[in-house]
Design a protein around this motif. Structure first.
Motif, PDB file in Angstrom:
ATOM      1  N   GLY A 140       0.981  -0.684   0.013  1.00 10.46           N
ATOM      2  CA  GLY A 140      -0.259  -0.015  -0.362  1.00 10.46           C
ATOM      3  C   GLY A 140       0.850   1.224  -0.340  1.00 10.46           C
ATOM      4  N   VAL A 141       0.428   2.653   0.446  1.00 11.45           N
ATOM      5  CA  VAL A 141       1.021   3.831   0.782  1.00 11.45           C
ATOM      6  C   VAL A 141       1.926   4.065   2.121  1.00 11.45           C
ATOM      7  N   CYS A 160       6.988   0.035  -2.708  1.00 11.97           N
ATOM      8  CA  CYS A 160       5.608   1.006  -2.235  1.00 11.97           C
ATOM      9  C   CYS A 160       5.119   1.217  -3.388  1.00 11.97           C
ATOM     10  N   LYS A 161       3.346   1.452  -3.032  1.00  7.98           N
ATOM     11  CA  LYS A 161       3.127   1.827  -3.713  1.00  7.98           C
ATOM     12  C   LYS A 161       3.389   3.743  -4.389  1.00  7.98           C
ATOM     13  N   ARG A 162       3.021   3.907  -3.301  1.00  8.74           N
ATOM     14  CA  ARG A 162       3.243   5.308  -2.742  1.00  8.74           C
ATOM     15  C   ARG A 162       3.948   5.587  -2.061  1.00  8.74           C
ATOM     16  N   PHE A 163       5.598   6.710  -2.091  1.00  6.57           N
ATOM     17  CA  PHE A 163       5.416   7.235  -0.535  1.00  6.57           C
ATOM     18  C   PHE A 163       5.411   8.627  -0.324  1.00  6.57           C
ATOM     19  N   GLU A 192       6.525   2.509  -6.582  1.00 10.57           N
ATOM     20  CA  GLU A 192       7.656   3.489  -5.910  1.00 10.57           C
ATOM     21  C   GLU A 192       9.167   2.563  -5.471  1.00 10.57           C
ATOM     22  N   ILE A 193       9.826   2.764  -5.967  1.00 12.45           N
ATOM     23  CA  ILE A 193      11.245   2.031  -5.379  1.00 12.45           C
ATOM     24  C   ILE A 193      12.386   2.907  -4.765  1.00 12.45           C
ATOM     25  N   ILE A 201      19.804   8.346  -1.877  1.00 12.37           N
ATOM     26  CA  ILE A 201      18.853   7.730  -1.568  1.00 12.37           C
ATOM     27  C   ILE A 201      17.935   7.858  -2.979  1.00 12.37           C
ATOM     28  N   VAL A 202      17.564   7.685  -3.537  1.00 14.26           N
ATOM     29  CA  VAL A 202      16.779   7.877  -5.029  1.00 14.26           C
ATOM     30  C   VAL A 202      15.576   6.969  -4.806  1.00 14.26           C
ATOM     31  N   VAL A 203      14.707   7.196  -5.308  1.00 19.51           N
ATOM     32  CA  VAL A 203      13.332   6.910  -5.796  1.00 19.51           C
ATOM     33  C   VAL A 203      12.910   7.179  -6.789  1.00 19.51           C
ATOM     34  N   PHE A 204      12.850   6.201  -7.624  1.00 18.41           N
ATOM     35  CA  PHE A 204      11.877   5.851  -9.302  1.00 18.41           C
ATOM     36  C   PHE A 204      10.805   5.207  -9.231  1.00 18.41           C
ATOM     37  N   SER A 205       9.940   5.999 -10.365  1.00 20.75           N
ATOM     38  CA  SER A 205       8.385   5.823 -10.210  1.00 20.75           C
ATOM     39  C   SER A 205       8.599   5.244 -11.128  1.00 20.75           C
TER      40      SER A 205
END
Lengths: 207, 265
Positions: A140-141, A160-163, A192-193, A201-205
């Motif tokens: 989930g979120v 996750c689904k979304r940060f 999103e990972i 730390i990098v977040v990519f969707s």
């Protein structure tokens, strides 16, 4: 096939000795001896390749013993690699990380700590804290604090689904970032990972 | 055999006591026998909201300590047939009652009443534990504010960890015009975060203030929209399927705007 400790196959490259490693070493050697006595001329001067046909693999020691035995029996024999992965495996064992599944939403004030991977089938709400030595996968979120690679593993990731900005805080190993509102990237796939890239730390969707 | 429902929120001032008083009065209006327990020992309010303050002789601590029988501590509300109040002590603290004693009181009341509603104090300490001890179901009251939602989330976690599965959500003090402007969490947002069954949405209403000060439950005021919402919650507790009130802001017509312009509002 699997009922024999050893089977012999010939192809263009030479002779393949297919070993069933579920049998003990003495059984394999006895079988080998029997096969060699049956037709010694067949093996003379051949390039022999050792292989395993089961999930069980020979250890480096066992491989050495068989190779030595073959080389003692024939003068000009060449024994090539016992299939590479077996050798690699005995040096660097693939570790099975324990994984825990958590059903439902993790709510404010709840604290989860696990020495492995964590999979959460729900949301991680604001005020909740999650720590795992391995990876974290939230279905989930994420609105709370998630910490992957708690013991210092900087290859850990969080998916996750979304940060959700601005509440979510992402921690991997010894790094911390806050979730940021990003209108540019469209998170259409709902994935999103977060992972470490060049010590940040990098977040990519996924689009 | 009655049903014990605890009304809680975590955060203070979101309307637990008002909700308890009104749901209690609503259930009584529907012909049920109801007893309201004020678990907020030391800061009792439920009696004030119900206008029964001056009738308290014995309270819950007196019952527990054996100074009186449980039956004699119950105050009957004369306006509502079947509505009773078990008031809290004002001069004591939360630790005057233990969860075990609370369970004992609840089981005793359960025998002779259809519903036992417990008004939980704010916080998650002793008083909260007492109020939750005997509960069959829990109603969580929150307002569409991040702080209240956060506390509600915490409380839901604690309630669920006790194995209580029947948890309902009441969203209080909703202001549709602010939601429309995007300045307030919408009902959907709150439901998304808390992920529990929605039992009621109560719009912000001045009648609540008026009725609380008068000591009259708002459910009996027909004109009040909050009263209607609380009435609906009561019916949903009784198992009826009632649609949620339409809280959309009505678009102003041309003539209405003109009239407003000329009347100088």
């Amino acid at each position: 096939m699997a009922t024999e400790a050893l089977s012999v196959k010939g192809d263009k490259q030479g002779i393949k000795l297919i070993i069933n490693a579920t049998f003990s070493l003495t059984e394999i050697l006895n079988e080998l001896k029997a096969k060699l006595l049956q037709n010694p001329a067949f093996f003379e001067g051949a390039a022999i390749k050792l292989e395993s046909n089961t999930l069980e693999l020979l250890s480096k020691e066992e491989y050495d013993i068989i190779t030595e035995y073959l080389q003692q029996s024939f003068q000009d024999i060449s024994v090539s690699d016992y299939r590479q992965y077996a050798v690699v495996d005995s040096e660097e064992k693939e570790e099975v990380v324990p994984t825990k599944f958590m059903m439902g939403t993790i709510r404010s004030g709840q604290h989860l700590k696990y020495p492995g991977n964590l999979i959460i089938l729900g949301d991680v709400n604001g005020g909740a804290q999650i720590e795992a030595d391995g990876n974290i996968c939230v279905m989930g979120v994420v609105r709370g604090t998630v910490h992957a690679g708690f013991a210092g593993d900087d290859r850990a990731f969080i998916s996750c689904k979304r940060f959700e900005a601005p509440q979510a805080q992402i921690r991997i190993a010894s790094l911390i970032v806050r979730a940021e509102q990003d209108d540019k990237t469209e998170n259409t796939a709902g994935l999103e990972i977060a992972h470490i890239e060049n010590e940040t730390i990098v977040v990519f969707s996924k689009e | 055999m009655g049903r014990i429902i605890t009304i809680t929120s975590g955060k203070g001032g979101v309307g637990k006591t008002t909700a308890t008083a009104n749901i209690g009065a609503g259930l009584a209006l529907m012909g049920k026998s109801v007893v309201l327990i004020d678990a907020d020992i030391g800061l009792r309010n439920l009696d004030v909201v119900l206008g029964l303050e001056n009738r308290i002789v014995f309270d819950i601590v007196d019952c527990v300590e054996g100074n009186c029988k449980l039956r004699s501590a119950l105050i009957r509300d004369k306006r509502y047939e079947g509505l009773f109040l078990l008031p809290a002590a004002q001069t004591r603290e939360k630790d005057a009652v233990t969860p075990e004693q609370m369970i004992q009181i609840c089981t005793e009341l359960k025998e002779s009443f259809d519903y036992v509603l417990i008004d939980c104090p704010a916080g998650i300490e002793q008083g909260f534990k007492n109020a939750l001890a005997g509960a069959d179901a829990v109603l969580i009251v929150t307002t569409p504010e991040v702080s209240a939602v956060r506390d509600a989330d915490r409380v839901i976690g604690l309630v669920e960890s006790r194995g209580i599965e029947d948890v309902g959500l009441i969203i209080n003090r909703v202001r549709p015009e602010l939601i429309e402007q995007g300045d307030m969490l919408s009902v959907e947002d709150v439901c998304d975060i808390l992920a529990i069954k929605l039992v009621g949405v109560i719009p912000n209403d001045d009648y609540i203030v008026i009725s609380t000060n008068r000591g009259e439950p708002v459910v009996s005021i027909k004109e009040s929209i909050a009263g209607q919402a609380l009435g609906n919650i009561t019916k949903r507790i009784l198992g009826e399927e009632i649609p949620f009130l339409n809280l959309k802001v009505k678009p102003k017509g041309f003539f209405a705007s003109l009239r407003e312009l000329f009347s100088g509002k």
